[in-house]
Design an enzyme around this catalytic site. Structure first.
Site, PDB file in Angstrom:
ATOM      1  N   HIS A 470     -50.640   9.182  39.109  1.00 16.14           N
ATOM      2  CA  HIS A 470     -49.401   9.839  39.507  1.00 16.14           C
ATOM      3  C   HIS A 470     -48.220   9.581  38.573  1.00 16.14           C
ATOM      4  O   HIS A 470     -47.258  10.347  38.567  1.00 16.14           O
ATOM      5  CB  HIS A 470     -49.018   9.385  40.922  1.00 16.14           C
ATOM      6  CG  HIS A 470     -48.215  10.393  41.686  1.00 16.14           C
ATOM      7  ND1 HIS A 470     -47.248  11.179  41.096  1.00 16.14           N
ATOM      8  CD2 HIS A 470     -48.221  10.738  42.983  1.00 16.14           C
ATOM      9  CE1 HIS A 470     -46.709  11.968  42.017  1.00 16.14           C
ATOM     10  NE2 HIS A 470     -47.276  11.721  43.159  1.00 16.14           N
ATOM     11  N   TYR A 586     -41.519  11.293  55.266  1.00 16.57           N
ATOM     12  CA  TYR A 586     -41.303  11.525  53.840  1.00 16.57           C
ATOM     13  C   TYR A 586     -41.924  12.862  53.470  1.00 16.57           C
ATOM     14  O   TYR A 586     -43.124  13.064  53.634  1.00 16.57           O
ATOM     15  CB  TYR A 586     -41.957  10.401  53.040  1.00 16.57           C
ATOM     16  CG  TYR A 586     -41.678  10.388  51.559  1.00 16.57           C
ATOM     17  CD1 TYR A 586     -40.862   9.421  50.997  1.00 16.57           C
ATOM     18  CD2 TYR A 586     -42.248  11.326  50.700  1.00 16.57           C
ATOM     19  CE1 TYR A 586     -40.617   9.377  49.636  1.00 16.57           C
ATOM     20  CE2 TYR A 586     -42.012  11.307  49.346  1.00 16.57           C
ATOM     21  CZ  TYR A 586     -41.192  10.321  48.807  1.00 16.57           C
ATOM     22  OH  TYR A 586     -40.953  10.295  47.456  1.00 16.57           O
ATOM     23  N   SER A 588     -42.015  15.377  50.088  1.00 19.44           N
ATOM     24  CA  SER A 588     -41.653  15.463  48.679  1.00 19.44           C
ATOM     25  C   SER A 588     -41.135  16.867  48.354  1.00 19.44           C
ATOM     26  O   SER A 588     -41.758  17.867  48.705  1.00 19.44           O
ATOM     27  CB  SER A 588     -42.867  15.143  47.804  1.00 19.44           C
ATOM     28  OG  SER A 588     -42.542  15.248  46.442  1.00 19.44           O
ATOM     29  N   THR A 599     -38.735  14.482  41.648  1.00 21.81           N
ATOM     30  CA  THR A 599     -38.806  14.771  43.076  1.00 21.81           C
ATOM     31  C   THR A 599     -37.611  14.188  43.812  1.00 21.81           C
ATOM     32  O   THR A 599     -36.886  13.346  43.296  1.00 21.81           O
ATOM     33  CB  THR A 599     -40.089  14.177  43.699  1.00 21.81           C
ATOM     34  OG1 THR A 599     -40.086  12.768  43.521  1.00 21.81           O
ATOM     35  CG2 THR A 599     -41.335  14.789  43.094  1.00 21.81           C
TER      36      THR A 599
END
Length: 806
Positions: A470, A586, A588, A599
């Site tokens: 990531h 959460y 994104s 982001t």
């Protein structure tokens, strides 16, 4: 996607001894270095800047202008109003015989300066235009006169046929929000999940922060925003990802799936050959910038910086901090099969190998009977170990097996040829899909090099998947590549009637090179320990894939609602039914409207969403009342999403303020509390960005089915979803088996029920209401009869012709 867990662990990564040494540097020095890194990246991209930096003009426009000025000078005309003569006087006097040469050179210099000034003006004008976000804040279908004027000007200044990086010089910088607004938004976001006492205490801390520290920290951030390309992205990459000492597996990686219901060929080597060839075609287009820039709503360009590191990239472990190593080019891929590593060349002297030649190479690996060397089979488990441990062991590996390590880390990407089948099977479809997701997210823990930017996983029955690290980029970037890969290998390259890649084998190709690892004795215990930890992490993952057939994006659009907000509110209802309480959520959202943006967090658990959920669980509330609350919650979510996309979110600003406070050694109880929060529900939508590559109406099974990631918290869920065309959704759910509070399959059932309950609110006519009730009576998910039929078409299904635009 997987960033929520990394963000949650950011605080611990800042408190290690090594990090403290780094953080003792003055903040002004760090801001200087941050800007220096930005400018180094710009210099590294110099050649591409030559081609794209003059956009929307072109080198031909310079030639035209120079020629026109030269012609005017020869005709004794002076469009420069005397400037050409002044430039001529400044040039050295080479004698009378060179009088004409001096005049021509002066005219060329004037034309070049004029051309540069015009380009600079175009860039400034376009940057100012792209800083306008009023179009995003307007309701759908209601475009105001200022927005129409803005759109016309953008089209005028945007030029024609832009390359991938053409708009980079014209993108605005991400603004630093008002610290007062950020604190207000944060307090508003935590109010639904805190008790009155806890909220009052948080409010006191927030007001003390605003009074004592906020202005100083904000000043440093504003300074950085003027100097560096982006005030937050480089710190986000460093402190959230590269300084994290946790295992990458299921923490920093995510997966992308193949088609759910069809497999173009059951031959493992053939599927690998076409997929690798398609990936390298994408790299070729990327290097030549032939990939068009992504345009939001077809008109607003997004930042393309993250595309640079897709290929030839490795995250190299360090004791205190990792770093990303990116090579300009690589002519091979690293392949793993049954505990052995191979180096497979992807190019011959005549160019890229054909799919059939690549299939031939992979088939030789599959047919190779040689066993793995001692400890070689589980060597890749070291990439799942804590980063500091792997950094120390890697030094020993590099000292004894430098050539083999370089072959892996210097590869274009990593390929894992799995010995097991995967995908949808008829015996237990739900379990088979869960096993498929688990195999992509973690697998056995030793069959992929987690440090590589991505690993292509090819299963024995021809099923595909991608495991992506990531830190180098976010999911839309790898998703864009994956859509191209699936569409190209299936529709454009295709397969012969017997399932092989098209074309003829090449008997002149040398066989794949087996990598030799001379592993020192002292690392053998480290490999065993890493493998044990990897198996523990992998065994603790609970994955569930939920195909949802009852309705999709088209139904939600008919309700005049945002599809993403619709799903987010249904997730709030499902999670409340699963856990009996609300939690920080959460979601994104991208900030690629700005240069080098990544982001922002949308906190979907709002007061309005909680009011809607409570109403749905209150039997005394009528459908119209619930519907009104639902629309209010959707409007609030849309406002938060748009604020996040336009740089007005709260979380990245609070994160950057926290980093500055650590550089200055200022203790802020408020910021410390913010960054100790746990995300019990982490969500993300996987966008399908290139619908023109897929014919979803005639071939609905040939659509990318998205992917998933691990939970952000040990007692939480990770939920990813993708809209597969207009009438399908797929959810990817993950949790930890060690938690007694979570169950991925149970949450999947709650999600399905919540979606149907929300949809029933919109069925005003009795016929539509009965239709939704009828949907409840149908078997859902992969147990529907059509799924069995689809899964049986793995070998016999005919691949559609290439859709328009491929």
């Amino acid at each position: 996607m997987a960033e929520a867990r990394q963000a949650g662990s950011c605080r611990s990564s800042l408190t290690t001894d090594g990090a403290e040494v780094e953080l003792s540097a003055p903040v002004l020095q760090e801001i200087y270095l941050s800007g220096l890194r930005s400018w180094k990246r710009h210099l590294w991209r110099f050649w591409n800047d030559v081609l794209t930096g003059v956009f929307p003009a072109s080198p031909l426009s310079w030639l035209f202008l120079v020629s026109a000025i030269q012609l005017a000078w020869l005709l004794q005309l002076d469009p420069s109003l005397g400037l050409t003569e002044k430039i001529k006087e400044l040039l050295p006097d080479w004698g009378g015989q060179h009088h004409c040469l001096r005049g021509a050179l002066a005219a060329a210099l004037f034309a070049s300066c004029l051309w540069g000034a015009l380009i600079f003006t175009l860039h400034v004008a376009l940057r100012l235009l792209l800083s306008y976000h009023g179009w995003l804040l307007e309701p759908p279908g209601a475009m105001s006169s200022p927005t129409k004027t803005w759109l016309a000007l953008v089209r005028i200044f945007s030029g024609r046929r832009p390359m991938l990086f053409s708009y980079q010089r014209s993108l605005p910088r991400q603004p630093v929000p008002s610290v007062q607004d950020t604190v207000r938004k944060y307090l508003e976001s935590v109010r639904p999940v805190l008790s009155d006492e806890d909220f009052d205490w948080t409010s006191v801390l927030a007001h003390e922060f605003l009074k004592l520290q906020a202005s100083l920290l904000q000043w440093y951030l504003c300074l950085k925003s003027w100097w560096a390309s982006n005030y937050v992205s480089d710190w986000w990459e460093e402190f959230v990802y590269l300084r994290s000492r946790n295992s990458l597996m299921a923490n920093s990686n995510y997966y992308l799936m193949d088609f759910l219901y069809v497999t173009p060929t059951p031959l493992q080597a053939a599927r690998a050959g076409n997929a690798v060839h398609a990936l390298l075609l994408y790299r070729h287009r990327l290097n030549r910038q032939e990939i068009p820039p992504t345009l939001l709503m077809g008109m607003r360009p997004l930042c393309s910086a993250q595309f640079e590191k897709i290929f030839n990239t490795t995250r190299v472990p360090g004791v205190d901090k990792d770093y990303i190593r990116h090579l300009q080019d690589s002519q091979h891929v690293a392949v793993f099969h049954q505990g052995r590593f191979f180096r497979v060349a992807t190019h011959s002297p005549y160019g890229l190998l054909s799919p059939r030649a690549l299939e031939q190479q992979f088939q030789q690996i599959l047919d190779d009977p040689s066993p793995a060397c001692p400890h070689e089979e589980h060597l890749a488990a070291l990439t799942t170990a804590p980063r500091s441990t792997w950094a120390q062991v890697r030094t020993l590996v590099r000292s004894q097996a430098a050539e083999a390590l370089e072959a892996v880390e210097g590869a274009a990407f990593f390929v894992s040829l799995d010995s097991k089948p995967a995908g949808l099977t008829g015996e237990d479809p739900a379990a088979s899909l869960a096993a498929y997701a688990h195999a992509l997210l973690a697998g056995p823990g030793h069959d992929r090099w987690f440090d590589k930017s991505f690993t292509l996983i090819v299963f024995s029955d021809g099923k595909l998947g991608l495991s992506v690290e990531h830190s180098w980029a976010d999911c839309p970037i790898s998703g864009h590549m994956w859509e191209f890969t699936l569409a190209t290998e299936c529709f454009q390259l295709g397969y012969s009637a017997d399932g092989h890649c098209k074309g003829q084998p090449d008997s002149t190709l040398p066989p794949p090179q087996r990598l030799q690892w001379d592993l020192p004795e002292q690392i053998h215990p480290s490999i065993s320990l890493a493998l044990s930890g990897a198996r523990t992490l992998s065994g603790n993952l609970d994955c569930h894939v939920l195909p949802f057939f009852h309705f999709g994006k088209s139904f939600i659009k008919r309700c005049h609602l945002s599809a993403d907000s619709f799903i987010q509110m249904a997730l709030q209802l499902a999670h409340f039914r699963d856990r009996g309480q609300f939690c920080l959520t959460y979601q994104s959202a991208m900030t690629r409207l700005f240069l080098e943006g990544r982001t922002e967090t949308v906190r979907s658990c709002t007061r309005e969403a909680c009011d809607f959920v409570r109403a749905m669980e209150d039997k005394e509330k009528t459908d119209p009342q619930c519907l009104a609350l639902f629309r209010t919650a959707v409007d609030k979510h849309q406002a938060l999403l748009k604020a996040a996309m336009t740089g007005q979110g709260a979380d990245r600003h609070l994160f950057a303020l926290y980093i500055v406070s650590r550089f200055l050694h200022l203790q802020s109880p408020f910021l410390a509390q913010v960054h100790s929060e746990q995300w019990h529900l982490a969500t993300s939508q996987v966008p399908v960005q290139q619908m023109h590559l897929f014919d979803v109406h005639n071939y609905p099974d040939y659509v990318c089915s998205g992917g998933g990631f691990g939970p952000a918290d040990d007692h939480g869920y990770g939920v990813s979803y993708v809209f597969m065309g207009d009438d399908r959704l797929t959810f990817h759910i993950s949790s930890r088996k060690s938690s007694t509070k979570t169950d991925s399959r149970r949450l999947g059932q709650h999600i399905e029920d919540a979606l149907l309950d929300v949809a029933s609110l919109f069925q005003a006519q009795q016929s539509l209401r009965s239709r939704v009730r009828g949907l409840r009576d149908e078997p859902s998910g992969p147990t529907r009869p059509t799924c069995g039929t689809l899964s049986s078409r793995i070998v016999d299904s005919k691949v559609p012709m290439a859709p328009t635009g491929l």
